[in-house]
Write a protein that holds these residues in place. Structure first.
Motif, PDB file in Angstrom:
ATOM      1  N   LEU A   6       0.946  -1.184   0.156  1.00  0.00           N
ATOM      2  CA  LEU A   6       0.017  -0.057   0.028  1.00  0.00           C
ATOM      3  C   LEU A   6       0.783   1.137   0.071  1.00  0.00           C
ATOM      4  O   LEU A   6       1.932   1.102   0.503  1.00  0.00           O
ATOM      5  CB  LEU A   6      -1.007  -0.132   1.205  1.00  0.00           C
ATOM      6  N   THR A   7       0.368   2.311  -0.600  1.00  0.00           N
ATOM      7  CA  THR A   7       0.911   3.493  -0.523  1.00  0.00           C
ATOM      8  C   THR A   7       0.281   4.492   0.414  1.00  0.00           C
ATOM      9  O   THR A   7      -0.771   4.666   0.350  1.00  0.00           O
ATOM     10  CB  THR A   7       1.107   4.351  -2.104  1.00  0.00           C
ATOM     11  N   PHE A   8       1.227   5.093   1.344  1.00  0.00           N
ATOM     12  CA  PHE A   8       0.577   5.991   2.178  1.00  0.00           C
ATOM     13  C   PHE A   8       1.384   7.481   2.134  1.00  0.00           C
ATOM     14  O   PHE A   8       2.447   7.823   2.012  1.00  0.00           O
ATOM     15  CB  PHE A   8       0.797   5.578   3.535  1.00  0.00           C
ATOM     16  N   ALA A   9       0.320   8.619   2.008  1.00  0.00           N
ATOM     17  CA  ALA A   9       0.815   9.976   2.212  1.00  0.00           C
ATOM     18  C   ALA A   9       0.640  10.377   3.503  1.00  0.00           C
ATOM     19  O   ALA A   9      -0.387  10.641   3.922  1.00  0.00           O
ATOM     20  CB  ALA A   9      -0.109  10.889   0.855  1.00  0.00           C
ATOM     21  N   ILE A  10       1.914  10.799   3.895  1.00  0.00           N
ATOM     22  CA  ILE A  10       1.718  11.397   5.492  1.00  0.00           C
ATOM     23  C   ILE A  10       1.779  12.952   5.416  1.00  0.00           C
ATOM     24  O   ILE A  10       2.839  13.687   4.875  1.00  0.00           O
ATOM     25  CB  ILE A  10       2.795  10.823   6.179  1.00  0.00           C
ATOM     26  N   PHE A  11       0.932  13.540   6.315  1.00  0.00           N
ATOM     27  CA  PHE A  11       0.940  14.824   6.893  1.00  0.00           C
ATOM     28  C   PHE A  11       0.803  14.773   8.291  1.00  0.00           C
ATOM     29  O   PHE A  11       0.587  14.088   8.910  1.00  0.00           O
ATOM     30  CB  PHE A  11      -0.414  15.575   6.287  1.00  0.00           C
ATOM     31  N   GLY A  12       1.378  15.701   8.982  1.00  0.00           N
ATOM     32  CA  GLY A  12       1.389  15.859  10.370  1.00  0.00           C
ATOM     33  C   GLY A  12       1.493  17.246  10.932  1.00  0.00           C
ATOM     34  O   GLY A  12       1.679  18.319  10.500  1.00  0.00           O
ATOM     35  N   ASN A  13       1.343  17.328  12.210  1.00  0.00           N
ATOM     36  CA  ASN A  13       1.355  18.679  13.021  1.00  0.00           C
ATOM     37  C   ASN A  13       2.982  18.858  13.432  1.00  0.00           C
ATOM     38  O   ASN A  13       3.857  17.948  13.671  1.00  0.00           O
ATOM     39  CB  ASN A  13       0.968  18.258  14.565  1.00  0.00           C
ATOM     40  N   LEU A  14       3.643  19.952  13.123  1.00  0.00           N
ATOM     41  CA  LEU A  14       4.749  20.280  13.152  1.00  0.00           C
ATOM     42  C   LEU A  14       5.410  20.940  14.449  1.00  0.00           C
ATOM     43  O   LEU A  14       6.325  21.194  14.655  1.00  0.00           O
ATOM     44  CB  LEU A  14       5.100  21.747  12.076  1.00  0.00           C
ATOM     45  N   TYR A  15       4.615  20.603  15.334  1.00  0.00           N
ATOM     46  CA  TYR A  15       4.889  21.143  16.807  1.00  0.00           C
ATOM     47  C   TYR A  15       4.543  20.067  17.927  1.00  0.00           C
ATOM     48  O   TYR A  15       4.376  20.406  19.084  1.00  0.00           O
ATOM     49  CB  TYR A  15       3.873  22.485  17.329  1.00  0.00           C
ATOM     50  N   GLN A  16       4.826  18.845  17.356  1.00  0.00           N
ATOM     51  CA  GLN A  16       4.757  17.732  18.505  1.00  0.00           C
ATOM     52  C   GLN A  16       5.828  16.812  18.628  1.00  0.00           C
ATOM     53  O   GLN A  16       5.767  15.674  18.532  1.00  0.00           O
ATOM     54  CB  GLN A  16       3.308  17.056  18.231  1.00  0.00           C
ATOM     55  N   GLN A  17       6.893  17.507  18.712  1.00  0.00           N
ATOM     56  CA  GLN A  17       8.360  16.727  18.959  1.00  0.00           C
ATOM     57  C   GLN A  17       8.366  15.815  20.097  1.00  0.00           C
ATOM     58  O   GLN A  17       8.857  14.699  20.181  1.00  0.00           O
ATOM     59  CB  GLN A  17       9.507  17.623  18.908  1.00  0.00           C
ATOM     60  N   GLU A  18       7.625  16.349  21.066  1.00  0.00           N
ATOM     61  CA  GLU A  18       7.350  15.505  22.330  1.00  0.00           C
ATOM     62  C   GLU A  18       6.757  14.288  21.944  1.00  0.00           C
ATOM     63  O   GLU A  18       6.742  13.419  22.816  1.00  0.00           O
ATOM     64  CB  GLU A  18       6.860  16.375  23.324  1.00  0.00           C
ATOM     65  N   LYS A  19       6.010  13.998  20.910  1.00  0.00           N
ATOM     66  CA  LYS A  19       5.395  12.705  20.397  1.00  0.00           C
ATOM     67  C   LYS A  19       6.315  12.073  19.592  1.00  0.00           C
ATOM     68  O   LYS A  19       5.843  11.424  18.921  1.00  0.00           O
ATOM     69  CB  LYS A  19       4.039  12.985  19.983  1.00  0.00           C
ATOM     70  N   GLY A  95      -3.876  15.902  15.478  1.00  0.00           N
ATOM     71  CA  GLY A  95      -5.552  15.851  16.302  1.00  0.00           C
ATOM     72  C   GLY A  95      -6.408  16.104  14.887  1.00  0.00           C
ATOM     73  O   GLY A  95      -6.197  16.169  13.932  1.00  0.00           O
ATOM     74  N   ASP A  96      -7.676  16.766  15.665  1.00  0.00           N
ATOM     75  CA  ASP A  96      -8.680  16.960  14.560  1.00  0.00           C
ATOM     76  C   ASP A  96      -8.194  18.352  13.722  1.00  0.00           C
ATOM     77  O   ASP A  96      -8.609  18.129  12.618  1.00  0.00           O
ATOM     78  CB  ASP A  96      -9.874  17.155  15.347  1.00  0.00           C
ATOM     79  N   GLY A  97      -7.783  19.203  14.395  1.00  0.00           N
ATOM     80  CA  GLY A  97      -7.099  20.321  13.735  1.00  0.00           C
ATOM     81  C   GLY A  97      -6.344  19.861  12.576  1.00  0.00           C
ATOM     82  O   GLY A  97      -6.388  20.450  11.456  1.00  0.00           O
ATOM     83  N   THR A  98      -5.333  18.963  12.800  1.00  0.00           N
ATOM     84  CA  THR A  98      -4.323  18.562  11.607  1.00  0.00           C
ATOM     85  C   THR A  98      -4.944  17.928  10.700  1.00  0.00           C
ATOM     86  O   THR A  98      -4.892  17.909   9.651  1.00  0.00           O
ATOM     87  CB  THR A  98      -3.141  17.626  12.361  1.00  0.00           C
ATOM     88  N   LEU A  99      -5.884  16.883  11.209  1.00  0.00           N
ATOM     89  CA  LEU A  99      -7.018  16.245   9.960  1.00  0.00           C
ATOM     90  C   LEU A  99      -7.717  17.324   9.234  1.00  0.00           C
ATOM     91  O   LEU A  99      -7.733  17.126   7.977  1.00  0.00           O
ATOM     92  CB  LEU A  99      -7.803  15.393  10.658  1.00  0.00           C
ATOM     93  N   LEU A 100      -8.124  18.397   9.463  1.00  0.00           N
ATOM     94  CA  LEU A 100      -8.660  19.423   9.016  1.00  0.00           C
ATOM     95  C   LEU A 100      -7.824  19.996   7.803  1.00  0.00           C
ATOM     96  O   LEU A 100      -8.109  20.223   6.663  1.00  0.00           O
ATOM     97  CB  LEU A 100      -9.238  20.324   9.540  1.00  0.00           C
ATOM     98  N   LYS A 101      -6.702  20.129   8.368  1.00  0.00           N
ATOM     99  CA  LYS A 101      -5.808  20.991   7.312  1.00  0.00           C
ATOM    100  C   LYS A 101      -5.300  19.767   6.063  1.00  0.00           C
ATOM    101  O   LYS A 101      -5.101  20.086   5.054  1.00  0.00           O
ATOM    102  CB  LYS A 101      -4.357  21.272   8.134  1.00  0.00           C
TER     103      LYS A 101
END
Length: 316
Positions: A6-19, A95-101
């Protein structure tokens, strides 16, 4: 398990390095499953700053360009920018905000989105990093469903709206300053409804009914219900109440303001427009597609998020 990679395209929150542990867990899982992995370029530059991630990508410990290390040619990892990607699934890490973006980047590609929550359980991002391996196994077995979430399309007279013109949660028309309210003349399918005298007006999908609209007294609407919701923000008249409309409705809003400008926010992405601009809102011709595991239940999430049934009295 299917042998198809499978091919996955990944987006993410840029301010969660603690995760970082959760991020590495997701990337390692995809790599172990032999997935072809495409990473949003901006998110990739964030990821390579996390200790241990370069090793997952197959990058040497001392890359020739530490600021922008390149992925080896034979790697199953790739980078992309803008909307230049195709995939079987999109992963939103945040989170939900990242999914909206993320949904605003996917647009009309109709690629199912998996929301991996890096914090607490969300309404949209409801897959945890701890259960991500099980989720990928379920994808290969076909043990998942894809929910169609309605989008609101926004068109304007005058200045165009920058960026994506579709909202998964809501479109908010808001005043720009604290001095005075705005007037929003509202017509539904060509018929005059009312002129809202308020700090703003929220037009939301069922998905967005648990967001900004809820905090302004709007009702909760179950996703999949074919309606759109209008909720005023701090209306001048106490007689003004939220109204639920069929999502086939054509909504026309004309705004006047003492400051001669107002804000329009599409899923939180706001821009300034001159007064007198007419906005036309309608259901978008395509939906956002969100992956749900067979074990995920909307009402369980709602009960947990709203703390319904919880005894909040202090125990003495």
């Amino acid at each position: 398990m299917s042998s198809k990679a499978l091919t996955f395209a990944i987006f993410g929150n840029l301010y969660q390095q603690e995760k970082s542990a959760a991020i590495k867990q997701v990337l390692t899982c995809l790599k172990n499953h032999g997935a072809r992995i495409m990473v949003d370029e901006e998110y990739y530059h964030f990821l390579v700053g996390i200790p241990g991630v370069q090793e997952i990508f197959g990058i040497a410990e001392t890359p020739s360009n530490p600021q922008s290390p390149e992925i080896p040619e034979r790697s199953r990892f790739y980078t992309f920018s803008g909307d230049n990607f195709e995939a079987d699934f999109v992963i939103s890490m945040g989170g939900d905000g990242t999914l909206l973006k993320t949904a605003s980047r996917v647009r009309d590609k109709q690629i199912p989105i998996i929301g991996v929550n890096m914090g607490r359980l969300g309404f949209l991002a409801d897959v945890s990093a701890k259960t991500f391996d099980e989720t990928v196994d379920a994808l290969h077995r076909g043990e998942y469903s894809v929910e169609d979430r309605a989008l609101i399309n926004v068109e304007t007279d005058g200045e165009p709206i920058d960026g994506c013109s579709c909202a998964l949660n809501d479109v908010a028309i808001l005043k720009r300053d604290s001095a005075s309210m705005i007037s929003i003349r509202t017509c539904i399918n060509g018929e005059y409804l009312t002129t809202y005298q308020a700090d703003g007006l929220i037009v939301s999908t069922p998905t967005g009914s648990t967001a900004y609209s809820l905090s302004n007294g709007g009702p909760i609407i179950v996703p999949g219900t074919g309606v759109v919701l209008m909720t005023a923000v701090a209306p001048h008249s106490l007689n003004v109440r939220p109204i639920v409309l069929p999502d086939t409705s054509k909504i026309e809003l004309t705004v006047t303001s003492r400051s001669h400008t107002f804000l329009v926010a599409i899923d939180g992405r706001s821009g300034k427009l001159p007064e007198g601009t007419t906005l036309r809102l309608s259901r978008a011709p395509y939906n956002a597609k969100v992956v749900k595991r067979s074990t995920t239940r909307y009402f369980s999430t709602l009960r947990e998020k709203m703390m319904w049934g919880a005894d909040l009295r202090e125990v003495k």
